[in-house]
Scaffold this motif. Structure first.
Motif: not given
Length: 339
Positions: A247-255, A337-339
């Motif tokens: 269930d990890h959201i890619p960092d690029s999308i999260l940012e 709150r975090e990736s």
């Protein structure tokens, strides 16, 4: 059933003390399947070997059925161990003995009669599905069959407790599933309490009632499987859960999402019947918000549907708050709150 109280095991390495197990306290209830998970070097194997005193703890107490194992003399310890079965990662079978002989071995040590041994081994061969392999030798068996022999041998003296030391880590996924189903059968039909250690979170998800997470010789987190899966506290537990939930959201999308403050990203946890409810559809109809689904998965947890959804709510904060209040009354909601 099993109670560990402030158990510590210290080894010497190049003249320096190494705390393989460091002040651990755990209680395993009668009839449950309790898992201990951790990465290599966490101290799991040392901990489980302390339970039946294959490793004697440096300090602390270990109670089995209210009996302090550390206070027993050798004769009493041998007798108590007959009620504690153990299965191993690499099977530990005697290659010079047949399947029948391997299962019979602990019964011979316990001085059962020949008729009793034949009756018990025959029962166990049928229970583990190897009645046609009695005369085979370990080298003629597959990995899964060897582990079935190991389980039957561990059950030979009708133990109350079964200790599993990485029992599936040498097996392929399909065989692992079959062995886990067999262990469930052992727990259900014989009422045997199972304490198992593993580094595979899918094993915990599939079979365990409760779990403890180990790191550097300590238990850093413990609780029900649902609690640890839905709300892991430690980074180690989060990494283990992520390994099976993906269930990890890619960092690029999260940012990109966080550049638009507030981001309003939440994890929605569904269990049982709630997993099939059209909750987001209800939110869209009742509130002036838009739900952007970033990740979604439904799996099984202890035989029940377990849904894990990561959603961004878009809209005015007042409407988002109302929507969250509505959702929180029905399922577990946790802010991401975090990736």
């Amino acid at each position: 059933m099993i109670s560990l109280q402030n158990v510590t095991k210290v080894f010497e390495s190049n003249g320096n003390p190494v705390h393989a197990v460091n002040d651990i306290s755990l209680d395993v209830e009668k009839g449950e399947i309790f898992g201990v998970i951790g990465f290599s070097g966490a101290g799991k194997s040392t901990l489980i070997r302390c339970v039946n005193l294959l490793e004697r703890p440096t300090s602390g107490k270990i109670f089995i059925n209210n009996k302090d194992m550390t206070e027993l003399d050798q004769a009493a310890l041998r007798k108590t161990r007959q009620k504690i079965g153990m299965i191993f990662q690499h099977f530990n079978l005697l290659h010079s003995r047949t399947v029948f002989g391997n299962i019979a071995y602990p019964l011979k040590l316990a001085k059962f009669s020949k008729a009793e041994i034949t009756k018990r081994v025959t029962e166990l061969l049928q229970f583990v599905g190897l009645e046609d392999k009695a005369s085979y030798y370990p080298d003629q068996l597959s990995g899964g069959q060897k582990q079935r022999v190991g389980i039957a041998r561990a059950l030979a003296t009708s133990p109350d407790i079964l200790l599993c030391d990485e029992a599936t880590s040498a097996l392929d996924p399909q065989t692992t599933d079959a062995i886990l189903q067999l262990l469930k059968k052992v727990n259900k039909e014989y009422g045997i309490t199972i304490l198992m250690i593993t580094h595979e979170m899918n094993v915990i998800r599939e079979i365990c009632d409760r779990v403890a997470v180990m790191e550097n010789g300590k238990v850093i987190e413990q609780g029900t499987v649902f609690d640890v899966f839905s709300q892991p506290d430690s980074r180690t537990a989060k990494n283990f859960v992520r390994s099976v939930m993906n269930d990890h959201i890619p960092d690029s999308i999260l940012e990109q999402l966080k550049s638009n403050q507030p981001s309003n990203i939440y994890r929605l946890i569904f269990l049982g019947e709630s997993a099939s409810q059209p909750l987001l559809s209800q939110v869209n109809k009742q509130f002036d918000v838009e739900a952007n689904v970033l990740f979604g998965q439904i799996t099984e947890l202890q035989g029940k549907p377990f849904g894990n959804l990561i959603v961004e709510f878009k809209g005015k904060q007042e409407e988002v708050r109302k929507a969250l209040d509505f959702v929180e009354k029905q399922i577990l909601v946790k802010e991401v709150r975090e990736s």
